[in-house]
Every structure is written in structure tokens, then in C-alpha cells.
Enzyme design. Sequence first.
Site, PDB file in Angstrom:
ATOM      1  N   CYS A 213       4.674   1.432   4.801  1.00 54.51           N
ATOM      2  CA  CYS A 213       3.325   1.991   4.678  1.00 54.51           C
ATOM      3  C   CYS A 213       2.707   1.571   3.350  1.00 54.51           C
ATOM      4  CB  CYS A 213       3.406   3.515   4.794  1.00 54.51           C
ATOM      5  SG  CYS A 213       1.926   4.386   4.243  1.00 54.51           S
ATOM      6  N   CYS A 216       1.452   4.409   1.118  1.00 53.33           N
ATOM      7  CA  CYS A 216       2.579   5.170   0.568  1.00 53.33           C
ATOM      8  C   CYS A 216       3.145   4.453  -0.659  1.00 53.33           C
ATOM      9  CB  CYS A 216       3.680   5.334   1.617  1.00 53.33           C
ATOM     10  SG  CYS A 216       3.137   6.148   3.135  1.00 53.33           S
TER      11      CYS A 216
END
Length: 296
Positions: A213, A216
Site C-alpha cells: 500500500c 501506508c
Amino acid sequence: MATLTNFLLKPSPELASITKISPSFYCNFPSNQSFEKLKTFKPNRSLLITKATAAPDVEKKVNKDNERVQKISSMEELDEALKKAKNRLVVVEYAGKDSERSKNIYPFMVNLSKTCNDVDFLLVIGDETEKTKALCRREKIDKVPHFTFYKSMEKIHEEEGIGPDQLAGDVLYYGDSHSEVVQLHSREDVEKVIEDHKIDQKLIVLDVGLKHCGPCVKVYPTVIKLSRQMSDSVVFARMNGDENDSCMQFLKDMDVVEVPTFLFIRDGEIKGRYVGSGKGELIGEILRYQGVRVTY
């Protein structure tokens, strides 16, 4: 915003603020299980920048800095280096002799190698010999610079054409094992953290993300920095939802549909959540759940 399916196939070079989890992510789960120690709350609604200087030539720099960056010349050498690393993070850069991007990013990787002592850094000059060309074919490398991340001989992430800040973020995200951020690998780990801090009543900030991600990765350097600055009053923890079945089930039970999602927990209850990777917004939410009045 990318669906989970697309994100796992090919991480986006552009770091959007959140990644949406597609419904198919949960398709193999059994029916929802209760999680008595937590009560969900519906929401109302980076960061490490370093410039790398250009290198006159990748090969010459390797000879000078080979004490921390190991040059790989064949498939056998790479396999042996990965085996020797065991569960340490290994970062492999595939470079080209005449690639300007490879020359520009390499000095920054050298600097990282000097500060990240628990990470192994390897360099493959893909067009140097027939053996390195064969290695690139095996690993399906067709563009440079290309970075591949390994743990326990398993490929966990890869990027191509990235800059210094994203490389540093990736190393922090996939290699962090000793910061103030508590690494959680199961529902039981979450319950233990909650139980451990019932007496001191510290706010628990649980960073829920996915392995591949971009947002993230982007926000994680901020999480590490805040965990050090707020250690007296806040506990920071992290879980990758796609690490195993227990983590996936936890995401489903907590109704996490976008990542990164930050859950704010105190006294065994989820007091609220923040979805996104904005540094200022995250700090504001943490302060708000500590009782500090915040205006946006």
C-alpha cells in the site's frame, strides 16, 4: 484510489491518500466473529525527503562503498546472499551501467546502508555480464533502477523508477523491527496490547495497512517519529491486514474498508478512527483523542 486487487498486482507510483479495499478481499472469510474487547465507532468523515547527489559512475562507487553494499554478479551469488540474510530485510537494486537514474539513486542507497545496520543492501548491474543479464531475465527485470525487497528468501515488495524519499519510506516500512511501534501479527496481539495498557490508560493508535500500500508506506515515517515523541502518553502499533488470516479477519470485524486506517483505542474501546495518510490530520486526530481541542 486503487482497489486492493489492482494494488497487489502493481503498486502505483503515485501515492494517493488512501487505498480502497475491494469486497473480494473478504470473499473467503467465514461469518463475522465478535470481538468483545473492542466496540466499533463509525468515522465522521510522506514525509522523509532527502536529496541524492549524482554519482559519476555506478561501478566506481560500488568499489568505494562495498563495505555495506554488496555487489552481486550471478544468480548463485544472489541466492546465497538471500539465504545468508535469513529473516533480515534485503534490498536489491538492479541498475544499468549507463543509466542516469541508477547513478543518481545509488549514493542515497549507500547512505541508507550506513544508517540501517539491520538491512542488507545488494547491487546488480544488469547489463554488466552475461551472468547478470541472465539474473535479470530470471527476475523479470526490464527497467532500471528496479528495487526488490526480500525477507526469509521471499519477495515481499518491488518498485521501479522511484526516488530517494520513497526508497527510504519503503526501507522503514518493510524493515522496521526495533522502533517504538509495536508490530502486531494477530488478533491475540491486539488483545495483549489493549490489556497491557488498561492500567496506564494510554491512548493506543493502531495503524492498519497492507503490505503493498503506497499511502501506508508514505505515512509510516511519521508514525515512527510520533511514536518516539509521544511515548509517554501514546502507544503506537501496526498491523498489515494481508499478513495472515487472523489479520484479515480482524480488518473485516473492525469494518476497515480503506487503508491506511488508524484506530484510536482506550479502555478496550475504539473511540474513533482516521482514514488517510495526511501528517497534519493524523497528528490532529491523536491530539483530539487525548483531550486537546483541535480546529480544522
